[in-house]
Design a protein around this motif. Sequence first.
Motif, PDB file in Angstrom:
ATOM      1  N   THR A  28      -1.913   4.492   0.417  1.00 24.52           N
ATOM      2  CA  THR A  28      -1.945   4.354  -1.045  1.00 24.52           C
ATOM      3  C   THR A  28      -3.365   4.181  -1.552  1.00 24.52           C
ATOM      4  O   THR A  28      -3.760   4.763  -2.568  1.00 24.52           O
ATOM      5  CB  THR A  28      -1.097   3.143  -1.463  1.00 24.52           C
ATOM      6  N   ALA A  63       3.119  -1.319  -3.711  1.00 21.19           N
ATOM      7  CA  ALA A  63       3.613  -0.383  -2.705  1.00 21.19           C
ATOM      8  C   ALA A  63       3.427  -0.965  -1.314  1.00 21.19           C
ATOM      9  O   ALA A  63       2.507  -1.750  -1.052  1.00 21.19           O
ATOM     10  CB  ALA A  63       2.878   0.949  -2.832  1.00 21.19           C
ATOM     11  N   GLU A 114       7.132   6.948 -15.373  1.00 21.11           N
ATOM     12  CA  GLU A 114       7.232   8.128 -16.236  1.00 21.11           C
ATOM     13  C   GLU A 114       6.429   7.873 -17.506  1.00 21.11           C
ATOM     14  O   GLU A 114       6.613   6.856 -18.176  1.00 21.11           O
ATOM     15  CB  GLU A 114       8.693   8.416 -16.589  1.00 21.11           C
ATOM     16  N   ARG A 122      -0.867   2.444 -13.390  1.00 16.20           N
ATOM     17  CA  ARG A 122      -0.806   2.792 -11.965  1.00 16.20           C
ATOM     18  C   ARG A 122      -1.639   1.842 -11.116  1.00 16.20           C
ATOM     19  O   ARG A 122      -1.275   1.515  -9.981  1.00 16.20           O
ATOM     20  CB  ARG A 122      -1.297   4.225 -11.761  1.00 16.20           C
ATOM     21  N   LEU A 157       9.358   4.290  -9.858  1.00 17.02           N
ATOM     22  CA  LEU A 157       9.052   5.570 -10.508  1.00 17.02           C
ATOM     23  C   LEU A 157       8.430   5.302 -11.875  1.00 17.02           C
ATOM     24  O   LEU A 157       9.029   4.607 -12.704  1.00 17.02           O
ATOM     25  CB  LEU A 157      10.320   6.410 -10.659  1.00 17.02           C
ATOM     26  N   TRP A 194      12.223   1.759  -4.533  1.00 21.32           N
ATOM     27  CA  TRP A 194      11.437   2.876  -5.067  1.00 21.32           C
ATOM     28  C   TRP A 194      11.015   2.544  -6.501  1.00 21.32           C
ATOM     29  O   TRP A 194      11.832   2.053  -7.298  1.00 21.32           O
ATOM     30  CB  TRP A 194      12.256   4.164  -5.063  1.00 21.32           C
ATOM     31  N   THR A 212       8.194   2.318  -2.174  1.00 23.31           N
ATOM     32  CA  THR A 212       7.566   3.608  -2.422  1.00 23.31           C
ATOM     33  C   THR A 212       7.236   3.729  -3.902  1.00 23.31           C
ATOM     34  O   THR A 212       8.102   3.495  -4.755  1.00 23.31           O
ATOM     35  CB  THR A 212       8.485   4.762  -1.997  1.00 23.31           C
ATOM     36  N   LEU A 213       5.990   4.067  -4.191  1.00 28.21           N
ATOM     37  CA  LEU A 213       5.544   4.215  -5.573  1.00 28.21           C
ATOM     38  C   LEU A 213       5.331   5.689  -5.887  1.00 28.21           C
ATOM     39  O   LEU A 213       4.577   6.378  -5.197  1.00 28.21           O
ATOM     40  CB  LEU A 213       4.234   3.443  -5.801  1.00 28.21           C
ATOM     41  N   SER A 214       5.994   6.163  -6.930  1.00 29.93           N
ATOM     42  CA  SER A 214       5.819   7.535  -7.415  1.00 29.93           C
ATOM     43  C   SER A 214       5.209   7.465  -8.807  1.00 29.93           C
ATOM     44  O   SER A 214       5.749   6.793  -9.691  1.00 29.93           O
ATOM     45  CB  SER A 214       7.159   8.272  -7.461  1.00 29.93           C
ATOM     46  N   GLU A 215       4.077   8.130  -8.990  1.00 29.43           N
ATOM     47  CA  GLU A 215       3.329   8.001 -10.234  1.00 29.43           C
ATOM     48  C   GLU A 215       2.838   9.352 -10.709  1.00 29.43           C
ATOM     49  O   GLU A 215       2.713  10.298  -9.907  1.00 29.43           O
ATOM     50  CB  GLU A 215       2.132   7.075 -10.026  1.00 29.43           C
ATOM     51  N   PRO A 216       2.533   9.500 -12.003  1.00 26.43           N
ATOM     52  CA  PRO A 216       1.964  10.755 -12.499  1.00 26.43           C
ATOM     53  C   PRO A 216       0.550  10.947 -11.973  1.00 26.43           C
ATOM     54  O   PRO A 216      -0.101  10.016 -11.495  1.00 26.43           O
ATOM     55  CB  PRO A 216       1.963  10.561 -14.031  1.00 26.43           C
ATOM     56  N   GLY A 217       0.068  12.162 -12.064  1.00 25.07           N
ATOM     57  CA  GLY A 217      -1.288  12.432 -11.624  1.00 25.07           C
ATOM     58  C   GLY A 217      -2.340  11.944 -12.592  1.00 25.07           C
ATOM     59  O   GLY A 217      -3.482  11.703 -12.208  1.00 25.07           O
TER      60      GLY A 217
END
Length: 403
Positions: A235, A282, A331, A275, A329, A327, A287-292
């Motif tokens: 990460t 994490a 957005e 972020r 997420l 998880w 699990t971390l899901s992030e925008p770019g």
Amino acid sequence: MAKRERVVRMSVEQPLWRAVTGYRVLTMVYAVLIFVFGRERYERPWVAIGYLAVLGVWTLATLPKVASAASCTKRFLVADLAVALAGILLTPLADAQAQSVDGPTLPSIWTAGSVLAFALKGGWRWAGVASSLVAVANIVERGHPTRDTFHNVLLVWVASIAIGYVVEVARASERTLARALEIEAATRERERLARDIHDSVLQVLAMVQRRGTALGGEAAELGRMAGEQEVALRTLVAGGLARPSLVSEDESEGAFVRVVEVDDDPDDDAPVDLRVLLAPRAGARVTLSEPGAPVLLPPPAARELANAVGAALDNVRVHAGEDAHAWILIEDWPDEVIVTVRDDGPGIPEGRLAEAWGEGRMGVALSIRGRLRDLGGSAELISVPGQGTEVELKVPRGKAGEK
């Protein structure tokens, strides 16, 4: 062996110093030619010859002094200006008609080179002082201000100050460019290190995790810890190299550069990247899901939303067990930011939240829903027994900064 980049600072003012060097030589020759072709009008030509001889030797001997800003010292500038002023004041002694006839002074336009050296060395303020002294000397030499004298003085004054200002802006631009090149070189070096870490350390940690899990016992615990460190390091490598949080502007003499800094607990009103605040959450089982792109929120809203996510993860560890996976997420929508926390635990039995409220356990009500309510947002909890729990946190952008 890996190559390392070296930032070379390019001097944008160096050509100006070379131009001043050439100007001083040419104008020295011009001053000598003026005397040679008009020597019959000098009552005391030996004064002019003596001064021009000193001027020629001084000009040629001091060429290294005007080669760069480092070699051009303050002591030299004072002495150089003194030579120019002495030549102006000696003109009536060599030419008795100089005060009644508008003619050139002994140094002529060589004086402007001395003033330009002030401009290049110290900027427009130094140029203003030097040109003002030259103006006073010209008025004293004439005995009274004349139209031509005023015109020449004004021309030198305006030109030197303008060049001094241009030099200051050029220096600021040079510093900005050098800083940008250094940032680019540092970023590439960090990317190189990230590749090395990915090719070595991360692979070793992944192998330790697999072998430890296969061996079992104490080795399994070692493998679990290696897995957590692998996720944390991955990460950091993936998102820690350029995670903007605060955008600050460094305005310097007409030029500015945008500098991206990371601050996990800012005290000002600069937007914070959500972020960055959630990245430490994490781990091996999160699990971390992030925008770019950065997810920017006002500091109070970002901190409260991050704390609400932390409270949701605490509930996962306490109620779903240490083996549960979670998880996160993120957005980023134009009108709101949504963060969803989901786990694969046993879920919450129906009526358990109301029972917890009656028992005085208000973690979900206060730590999660209360925080979002204060931000003008909402928190929705969906849980199906045997299928885990999902918490959806919404923060509207219009109200996120009103707390």
